[in-house]
Design a protein around this motif. Structure first.
Motif, PDB file in Angstrom:
ATOM      1  N   VAL A 131       0.859  -1.180   0.000  1.00 24.81           N
ATOM      2  CA  VAL A 131       0.000   0.000   0.000  1.00 24.81           C
ATOM      3  C   VAL A 131       0.901   1.238   0.000  1.00 24.81           C
ATOM      4  O   VAL A 131       1.741   1.392   0.889  1.00 24.81           O
ATOM      5  CB  VAL A 131      -0.929   0.018   1.233  1.00 24.81           C
ATOM      6  N   ALA A 132       0.715   2.087  -1.006  1.00 26.05           N
ATOM      7  CA  ALA A 132       1.442   3.351  -1.058  1.00 26.05           C
ATOM      8  C   ALA A 132       0.671   4.365  -0.227  1.00 26.05           C
ATOM      9  O   ALA A 132      -0.544   4.501  -0.369  1.00 26.05           O
ATOM     10  CB  ALA A 132       1.591   3.834  -2.491  1.00 26.05           C
ATOM     11  N   VAL A 133       1.386   5.055   0.669  1.00 27.73           N
ATOM     12  CA  VAL A 133       0.785   6.059   1.541  1.00 27.73           C
ATOM     13  C   VAL A 133       1.420   7.399   1.187  1.00 27.73           C
ATOM     14  O   VAL A 133       2.640   7.550   1.226  1.00 27.73           O
ATOM     15  CB  VAL A 133       1.024   5.722   3.032  1.00 27.73           C
ATOM     16  N   TYR A 134       0.579   8.386   0.852  1.00 33.76           N
ATOM     17  CA  TYR A 134       1.040   9.708   0.455  1.00 33.76           C
ATOM     18  C   TYR A 134       0.609  10.702   1.537  1.00 33.76           C
ATOM     19  O   TYR A 134      -0.582  11.001   1.673  1.00 33.76           O
ATOM     20  CB  TYR A 134       0.424  10.113  -0.886  1.00 33.76           C
ATOM     21  N   GLY A 135       1.556  11.200   2.314  1.00 32.17           N
ATOM     22  CA  GLY A 135       1.258  12.154   3.380  1.00 32.17           C
ATOM     23  C   GLY A 135       1.554  13.571   2.946  1.00 32.17           C
ATOM     24  O   GLY A 135       1.849  13.831   1.782  1.00 32.17           O
ATOM     25  N   ASP A 136       1.517  14.488   3.892  1.00 33.89           N
ATOM     26  CA  ASP A 136       1.790  15.894   3.592  1.00 33.89           C
ATOM     27  C   ASP A 136       3.216  16.111   3.110  1.00 33.89           C
ATOM     28  O   ASP A 136       3.459  16.914   2.210  1.00 33.89           O
ATOM     29  CB  ASP A 136       1.545  16.763   4.833  1.00 33.89           C
ATOM     30  N   ALA A 137       4.177  15.412   3.716  1.00 24.90           N
ATOM     31  CA  ALA A 137       5.579  15.684   3.418  1.00 24.90           C
ATOM     32  C   ALA A 137       6.343  14.485   2.870  1.00 24.90           C
ATOM     33  O   ALA A 137       7.484  14.634   2.458  1.00 24.90           O
ATOM     34  CB  ALA A 137       6.275  16.174   4.693  1.00 24.90           C
ATOM     35  N   ALA A 138       5.744  13.308   2.874  1.00 29.20           N
ATOM     36  CA  ALA A 138       6.500  12.120   2.437  1.00 29.20           C
ATOM     37  C   ALA A 138       5.560  11.076   1.839  1.00 29.20           C
ATOM     38  O   ALA A 138       4.359  11.067   2.114  1.00 29.20           O
ATOM     39  CB  ALA A 138       7.250  11.524   3.629  1.00 29.20           C
ATOM     40  N   ARG A 139       6.163  10.221   1.039  1.00 32.10           N
ATOM     41  CA  ARG A 139       5.471   9.072   0.461  1.00 32.10           C
ATOM     42  C   ARG A 139       6.200   7.832   0.927  1.00 32.10           C
ATOM     43  O   ARG A 139       7.424   7.806   0.988  1.00 32.10           O
ATOM     44  CB  ARG A 139       5.528   9.153  -1.059  1.00 32.10           C
ATOM     45  N   ARG A 140       5.445   6.778   1.272  1.00 24.55           N
ATOM     46  CA  ARG A 140       6.091   5.537   1.670  1.00 24.55           C
ATOM     47  C   ARG A 140       5.284   4.352   1.152  1.00 24.55           C
ATOM     48  O   ARG A 140       4.098   4.472   0.869  1.00 24.55           O
ATOM     49  CB  ARG A 140       6.253   5.452   3.185  1.00 24.55           C
ATOM     50  N   LEU A 141       5.939   3.217   1.060  1.00 27.61           N
ATOM     51  CA  LEU A 141       5.279   1.976   0.672  1.00 27.61           C
ATOM     52  C   LEU A 141       5.249   1.054   1.875  1.00 27.61           C
ATOM     53  O   LEU A 141       6.283   0.799   2.496  1.00 27.61           O
ATOM     54  CB  LEU A 141       6.035   1.291  -0.480  1.00 27.61           C
ATOM     55  N   GLU A 142       4.066   0.590   2.222  1.00 28.55           N
ATOM     56  CA  GLU A 142       3.911  -0.439   3.253  1.00 28.55           C
ATOM     57  C   GLU A 142       3.869  -1.767   2.510  1.00 28.55           C
ATOM     58  O   GLU A 142       2.839  -2.136   1.941  1.00 28.55           O
ATOM     59  CB  GLU A 142       2.615  -0.219   4.054  1.00 28.55           C
ATOM     60  N   PRO A 143       4.993  -2.486   2.436  1.00 31.77           N
ATOM     61  CA  PRO A 143       5.042  -3.694   1.610  1.00 31.77           C
ATOM     62  C   PRO A 143       4.223  -4.841   2.197  1.00 31.77           C
ATOM     63  O   PRO A 143       4.040  -4.938   3.417  1.00 31.77           O
ATOM     64  CB  PRO A 143       6.529  -4.044   1.581  1.00 31.77           C
ATOM     65  N   LEU A 144       3.720  -5.682   1.314  1.00 28.76           N
ATOM     66  CA  LEU A 144       3.008  -6.897   1.699  1.00 28.76           C
ATOM     67  C   LEU A 144       3.672  -8.079   1.009  1.00 28.76           C
ATOM     68  O   LEU A 144       3.962  -8.015  -0.186  1.00 28.76           O
ATOM     69  CB  LEU A 144       1.537  -6.827   1.252  1.00 28.76           C
ATOM     70  N   PRO A 145       3.915  -9.177   1.725  1.00 32.38           N
ATOM     71  CA  PRO A 145       4.476 -10.354   1.062  1.00 32.38           C
ATOM     72  C   PRO A 145       3.445 -10.928   0.098  1.00 32.38           C
ATOM     73  O   PRO A 145       2.238 -10.786   0.301  1.00 32.38           O
ATOM     74  CB  PRO A 145       4.760 -11.321   2.212  1.00 32.38           C
ATOM     75  N   PRO A 146       3.891 -11.588  -0.978  1.00 28.79           N
ATOM     76  CA  PRO A 146       2.930 -12.167  -1.921  1.00 28.79           C
ATOM     77  C   PRO A 146       2.065 -13.219  -1.233  1.00 28.79           C
ATOM     78  O   PRO A 146       2.530 -13.918  -0.321  1.00 28.79           O
ATOM     79  CB  PRO A 146       3.801 -12.804  -3.008  1.00 28.79           C
ATOM     80  N   PRO A 147       0.812 -13.342  -1.647  1.00 30.81           N
ATOM     81  CA  PRO A 147      -0.061 -14.341  -1.034  1.00 30.81           C
ATOM     82  C   PRO A 147       0.308 -15.743  -1.492  1.00 30.81           C
ATOM     83  O   PRO A 147       0.814 -15.934  -2.593  1.00 30.81           O
ATOM     84  CB  PRO A 147      -1.451 -13.950  -1.541  1.00 30.81           C
ATOM     85  N   ALA A 148       0.063 -16.729  -0.644  1.00 29.62           N
ATOM     86  CA  ALA A 148       0.316 -18.123  -1.025  1.00 29.62           C
ATOM     87  C   ALA A 148      -0.787 -18.653  -1.924  1.00 29.62           C
ATOM     88  O   ALA A 148      -0.560 -19.525  -2.767  1.00 29.62           O
ATOM     89  CB  ALA A 148       0.433 -18.992   0.224  1.00 29.62           C
ATOM     90  N   VAL A 149      -1.993 -18.132  -1.740  1.00 33.35           N
ATOM     91  CA  VAL A 149      -3.163 -18.577  -2.499  1.00 33.35           C
ATOM     92  C   VAL A 149      -3.885 -17.335  -3.024  1.00 33.35           C
ATOM     93  O   VAL A 149      -4.119 -16.400  -2.261  1.00 33.35           O
ATOM     94  CB  VAL A 149      -4.119 -19.387  -1.591  1.00 33.35           C
ATOM     95  N   PRO A 150      -4.263 -17.326  -4.317  1.00 32.99           N
ATOM     96  CA  PRO A 150      -4.986 -16.159  -4.817  1.00 32.99           C
ATOM     97  C   PRO A 150      -6.326 -15.971  -4.106  1.00 32.99           C
ATOM     98  O   PRO A 150      -7.066 -16.924  -3.905  1.00 32.99           O
ATOM     99  CB  PRO A 150      -5.212 -16.463  -6.295  1.00 32.99           C
TER     100      PRO A 150
END
Length: 197
Positions: A131-150
Motif C-alpha cells: 500500500v502506497a501512503v502519500y502524506g503531507d511531506a513524504a510518500r512511503r510503501l507499506e510492503p506486503l508479502p505475496p499471497p500463497a493462495v490467490p
C-alpha cells in the motif's frame, strides 16, 4: 462497486452515471463513468472500460488482476481472445470448463485496477505489492508479502461463516445493496439523471 463500498461507509445514497456501448459485436454497455455519493458524505468516482484498448495493468506495474505478471508486448491478447465469442470463452475458462486451468501461484496480490483513496490527511493507493501512503511531506510503501493462495481472503471469509459461525463482511444484504448500486448506475445512464437509492 464493492471495493469503494468497503473503503467508504458502505451505504450509497445516490448514483450519477454515463455509459457507452461502442462495439456492435458486443451490444451492451461496455464502459461507464459514475459518481457515487455515500450516506456519510463520502463520495467515489468509478471509471471502467471493458473494451481492452488501454490495459490498466500498465498502471499496476504489469501485474494482472489475478496477481500474475503480464507481458506488455502481448498487447491486444484480450481482444483477440474475445473474437471467438465472449460467452463461450468465459464458459470454457470457468471451473469445470474445457479450458479450465488452476491459477498459478501469484507473484503479487490480486487487484481490481487503479484505486486511490483520498483522505483528510493523505491518500492511499493499494498496489499488488503493498500500500502506497502519500502524506503531507513524504510518500512511503507499506510492503506486503505475496499471497500463497490467490484471493485467500474470500475463501477464509466463507470458511469462517460456515464452519465458525462468524458473520461475513459480504453477506446477503451487502450483495443486494451492491446490486442496487449497479442497477442504479445503468438507470442513471439510461435516464441521464441522478438516481437516489
Amino acid at each position: 462497486v464493492d471495493v469503494v463500498r468497503m473503503l467508504a461507509s458502505g451505504r450509497v445514497k445516490s448514483v450519477r452515471a454515463a455509459a457507452g456501448a461502442w462495439d456492435p459485436a458486443r451490444p451492451a454497455d461496455g464502459a461507464y463513468s459514475a459518481l457515487l455519493a455515500f450516506d456519510d458524505g463520502a463520495f467515489a468516482t468509478l471509471v471502467y472500460s471493458g473494451y481492452a484498448h488501454f490495459d490498466s495493468d500498465e498502471l499496476m506495474g504489469w501485474i494482472g488482476e489475478s496477481g500474475a505478471r503480464k507481458d506488455p508486448q502481448a498487447y491486444g491478447a484480450a481482444r483477440r481472445a474475445l473474437a471467438g465469442g465472449e460467452a463461450a470463452l468465459k464458459q470454457a475458462r470457468s471451473y469445470g470448463g474445457a479450458a479450465y486451468a488452476p491459477p498459478p501461484a501469484p507473484e503479487a496480490h490480486p487487484h481490481f485496477g487503479l484505486v486511490i483513496a483520498s483522505c483528510e490527511r493523505g491518500d492511499v493507493r493499494p498496489l499488488p505489492t503493498g500500500v502506497a501512503v502519500y502524506g503531507d511531506a513524504a510518500r512511503r510503501l507499506e510492503p506486503l508479502p505475496p499471497p500463497a493462495v490467490p484471493r485467500a481472503e474470500v475463501i477464509d471469509e466463507l470458511h469462517a461463516a460456515v464452519r465458525e459461525g462468524r458473520a461475513p463482511l459480504h453477506d446477503g444484504a451487502w450483495a443486494m445493496h451492491t446490486l442496487e448500486v449497479c442497477l442504479a448506475l445503468r438507470r442513471s445512464a439510461s435516464e441521464q439523471r441522478e438516481v437516489f437509492l
